[in-house]
Design an enzyme around this catalytic site. Structure first.
Site, PDB file in Angstrom:
ATOM      1  N   CYS A  37       0.939  -1.947   0.422  1.00 11.85           N
ATOM      2  CA  CYS A  37       0.122  -0.372   0.084  1.00 11.85           C
ATOM      3  C   CYS A  37       0.541   1.373  -0.281  1.00 11.85           C
ATOM      4  CB  CYS A  37      -1.011   0.342   1.549  1.00 11.85           C
ATOM      5  SG  CYS A  37       0.008  -0.218   2.502  1.00 11.85           S
ATOM      6  N   GLU A  61      -2.845   3.716  13.354  1.00 13.41           N
ATOM      7  CA  GLU A  61      -2.516   2.605  14.214  1.00 13.41           C
ATOM      8  C   GLU A  61      -1.206   2.496  14.267  1.00 13.41           C
ATOM      9  OE1 GLU A  61      -3.448  -0.900  11.558  1.00 13.41           O
ATOM     10  OE2 GLU A  61      -1.350  -1.041  10.796  1.00 13.41           O
TER      11      GLU A  61
END
Ligand code: NAD
Length: 478
Positions: free
Chosen positions: A287, A459
């Protein structure tokens, strides 16, 4: 590690491998040749309900476990992963098409993420607060949220499982994980490891299955209080709507089209290998991969020559050979998109400076020049070993081009000018910026995540305290 293909692996629920409710199976294929790697139960809505009920029942006592216990279980999990490292590396090779370098990197990161989660256990702190009312003692404390749904992608299944499950478990929450249908064996083995580390039954449950069939049953389940999803933007947006309807906390880690800028004063000895590593690691299935490279016109020819020479020579041999860099793409779905992007660019006039060819399920590292906005590869995430290299003439222009995307995950700039670098860091619309390093990097405690179509929330050990706990305000009138 060979998997017995004559046996169907069941889900991991309530501390054991459980026979599935239905007879359907998922065939996990080895991406190198699409041969059968393992057979796993294909979860149903009933399996999801059983897993959520197990996590909910376990939460009552698990949330009351001591800091000592949770630390000991997490430490043991990290120790077991260290011991079983080669088994997990094998699964990453054969179920995920990972090279030795990537599989080793992923297992080491996973160990580091579990170790970092140990530190969260004693960080579940609150505050004492001043009050408007005389004699009132005012304070906050954190309470574990309850059942957390962890949904993981195919490309870094162990990194995501270890970080998110360990972080949730550190806070006293319990977990139901829905792993990628492309990498179920790894996640079931991870659940077994967590159980072997001493975590109580029901603390971590894994249901393998197709997210399109059973994902909504998990994210929409009334007993699930927080959802953390990593995957494509389209599925992420669907999950976000569902979570809004049910008013639950959601973290989304989605796709990226990450820019890497190389200024005319960049150190090319660092920038060229950085740009190569930035996109071709795990054959571009990352990603945070640097899929858009912008090069200043003064060094464009020199850079492109060096870049193409390295890209064209990346190892495509045995996955277990440490010199192999490019492995197979995980599935026909992924390969089809990569082929489409390359062909569309070629037809519309792009120059294929390297690659564009296939060896079985492997796409050779592909460098595209002269890419224009009408090409699919210009804006869409390719998620393969394909990079677009653009020429620019001034800083203002490149900042505008780098921001010309709906994504905003990671970004990078190579330059010797600290003022330029900091100006770029301030003006780039992305969650992460790296100066004189590639866009592809992660650490356990940093706020990892993006903006726009790349995600919602962050996160990491600090951010996940908010994702997996609620703050409670408490007063005492004296
Ligand atoms: P995907 O969206 O196809 O699948 C991800 C997961 O979602 C799978 O487990 C799938 O079963 C599940 N799923 C599908 N429909 C669902 C639903 N309705 N409800 C709940 N779950 C559902 O993504 P993928 O192909 O596995 O992964 C590639 C994508 O992930 C790329 O876009 C990549 O950029 C992104 N990604 C992002 C990060 C990040 O941290 N930002 C990290 C890795 C991958």
């Amino acid at each position: 590690m060979a998997v017995n293909t004559s046996k169907t692996m069941g889900h991991w629920i309530d501390g054991q491998e459980l026979s599935p409710s239905g007879s359907d199976v998922l065939e996990s294929l080895n991406p190198i040749d699409d041969s059968l790697y393992g057979i796993v139960a294909r979860g149903t809505v009933e399996d999801i309900n059983t897993a959520v009920n197990s996590a909910y029942a376990a939460f009552a006592s698990y949330s009351q476990s001591t800091t000592n216990d949770r630390e000991a279980w997490l430490c043991k999990a990290a120790e077991l992963l260290e011991k079983r490292k080669e088994d997990f590396i094998d699964i990453l090779h054969d179920e995920g098409g990972s090279t030795r370098k990537k599989a080793e990197f992923e297992t080491n990161k996973a160990i580091s993420f579990i170790r970092a989660a140990v530190g969260m256990v004693r960080n579940l702190t609150g505050k004492t607060l001043p009050s408007d009312y005389p004699g009132r003692i005012s304070m906050t404390w954190r309470e574990a949220r309850g059942v957390v749904a962890v949904i993981t992608p195919f490309n870094v299944p162990l990194i995501k499982a270890s970080r998110l499950c360990a972080n949730a478990l550190a806070t006293g929450s319990t977990v139901v994980m829905l792993p990628s249908e492309e990498h179920p064996v790894l996640s079931l083995k991870f659940a077994e490891l967590i159980s072997d580390a001493g975590f109580p039954a029901g603390a971590l449950n894994v249901v393998a299955g197709n997210g399109y069939d059973i994902g909504d049953a998990l994210t929409g389940h009334p007993l699930v209080k927080s959802v953390t999803f990593t995957g494509s933007t389209v599925v992420g947006k669907h999950i976000q709507k569902l979570c809004a309807q049910h008013n639950k906390h959601v973290t989304l880690e989605l796709g990226g089209k990450n820019p890497l800028v190389i200024m005319d004063d960049a150190d090319l000895k660092e920038a060229v290998p950085g740009a190569v590593r930035g996109i071709f690691t795990h054959q571009g299935q990352a990603c945070i991969g640097s899929s858009r490279v912008y090069v200043h016109e003064a060094i464009y020819e020199q850079f492109t020559k060096m870049y193409v020479a390295i890209a064209g020579n990346l190892g495509m041999g045995d996955l277990r050979d440490p010199d192999t860099i490019i492995g197979p793409l995980i599935s026909e779905r992924q390969r089809e998109r990569v082929r489409r992007h390359i062909e569309d660019a070629r037809i519309k006039g792009a120059t294929v400076a390297a690659g564009g060819t296939w060896d079985g399920n492997r796409c050779a590292p592909t460098v595209l020049l002269d890419v224009t906005p009408d090409m699919d590869v210009f804006k869409e995430e390719t998620f393969g070993p394909v990079v677009c290299v653009y020429r620019f003439s001034d800083f203002e222009e490149v900042v505008a081009e780098a921001n010309n995307t709906n994504y905003g995950l990671s970004s990078a700039i190579y330059t010797a000018n600290i003022h330029r670098a900091m100006s770029f860091a301030k003006r780039i619309e992305a969650g992460m910026v790296h100066i004189n390093g590639p866009s592809l990097t992660d650490e356990a405690h940093v706020p990892f995540g993006g903006v726009g179509d790349s995600g919602f929330g962050r996160e990491g050990t600090e951010a996940d305290l908010d994702a997996f706990t609620d703050l409670k305000w408490v007063t005492i009138q004296t």
